[in-house]
Design an enzyme around this catalytic site. Structure first.
Site, short mmCIF file in Angstrom:
data_model
loop_
_atom_site.label_atom_id
_atom_site.label_comp_id
_atom_site.label_asym_id
_atom_site.label_seq_id
_atom_site.Cartn_x
_atom_site.Cartn_y
_atom_site.Cartn_z
N ASP A 20 0.83 -1.20 0.00
CA ASP A 20 0.00 0.00 0.00
C ASP A 20 0.86 1.25 0.00
O ASP A 20 1.99 1.24 0.52
CB ASP A 20 -0.91 -0.01 1.23
CG ASP A 20 -2.15 0.84 1.05
OD1 ASP A 20 -2.35 1.37 -0.05
OD2 ASP A 20 -2.92 0.98 2.01
N ASN A 27 -10.27 -2.56 -6.87
CA ASN A 27 -9.46 -1.58 -7.59
C ASN A 27 -10.03 -1.20 -8.95
O ASN A 27 -9.61 -0.21 -9.55
CB ASN A 27 -8.02 -2.09 -7.77
CG ASN A 27 -7.22 -2.04 -6.49
OD1 ASN A 27 -6.26 -2.80 -6.33
ND2 ASN A 27 -7.58 -1.16 -5.55
#
Length: 229
Positions: A12, A60
């Protein structure tokens, strides 16, 4: 140190890192791909047998279309021509997640790499692409329904999940200060040790990996049992 057999990482903070550097978000993903390669080599040296990297989640797809297309272009370009290097390093590559929403050329490349890196390997690197933990469980349930199972146990069910017979992660690392698992390997993380760091993925180093493993080494994994003090 106690070396985890299987390390999973939620990579991340690529976009945030790039913005702080005054660069487009995609540049963070390019740097993140380089870090993934560095950490893979470090895991080989340390003796980790399995490394699972969360590359692209089912959620996503909600990102801007341009960024999604750039991410898949990055993945395609990065994997193209990597086969010999992976074989030389002793990397067996495996992909988990859905493949029906991925372009045919990329699917064929993924299948080729899985096939041609499947022998004489030192580490299995699992790339989670278009992966979601809930989706993984639902797909496993539907496979069992189609096969008309009338009774299943945990081992049988695990076999039908994307990781299959790969052992559950011992250690999950998440970067960039977030403290959640974000729909990643929901079944497989039941007894995984969790480690969170403020460092964004493009800044993650071998030293950071060693700190995470040192922290893991100092934990007592009880799996519901009572251990002698």
């Amino acid at each position: 140190m106690s070396i985890p057999r299987h390390v999973a990482i939620i990579m991340d903070g690529n976009g945030r890192w790039a913005r702080r550097q005054g660069m487009p978000r995609i540049m963070g993903h390019y740097r993140g791909a380089e870090v993934a390669e560095e950490i893979t080599k470090a895991c080989i040296d340390i003796g980790v047998e399995y490394l699972t990297l969360f590359a692209f989640s089912t959620e996503n797809w909600n990102r801007p279309k341009e960024e999604v297309e750039l991410l898949f272009d990055l993945l395609r370009n990065y994997l193209t021509g990597k086969k010999e290097e992976l074989i030389d390093l002793g990397v067996r590559l495996k992909f988990i997640g859905r493949r029906d929403r991925i372009g045919k050329d990329l699917r064929l490349l993924m299948e080729e790499l899985e096939r041609d890196t499947s022998k004489d390997y030192r580490i299995t690197v699992v790339l989670a692409v278009d992966y979601g933990g809930r989706d993984d469980i639902l797909r496993a349930v539907n496979k069992l329904i189609r096969l008309e199972f009338d009774h299943i146990d945990e081992d049988t069910f695990s076999h039908f999940l994307d990781l299959g017979d790969i052992p559950d992660p011992d250690l999950l690392i998440r970067t960039a200060g977030e403290r959640r698992i974000s729909n990643f390997l929901l079944w497989n993380l039941a007894y995984t040790e969790l480690y969170f760091t403020e460092v964004c993925w493009p800044e993650f180093t071998v030293e950071e990996l060693q700190r995470a493993i040192e922290d893991f080494s100092n934990r007592k994994r009880k799996f519901g049992r009572v251990l002698d003090e």
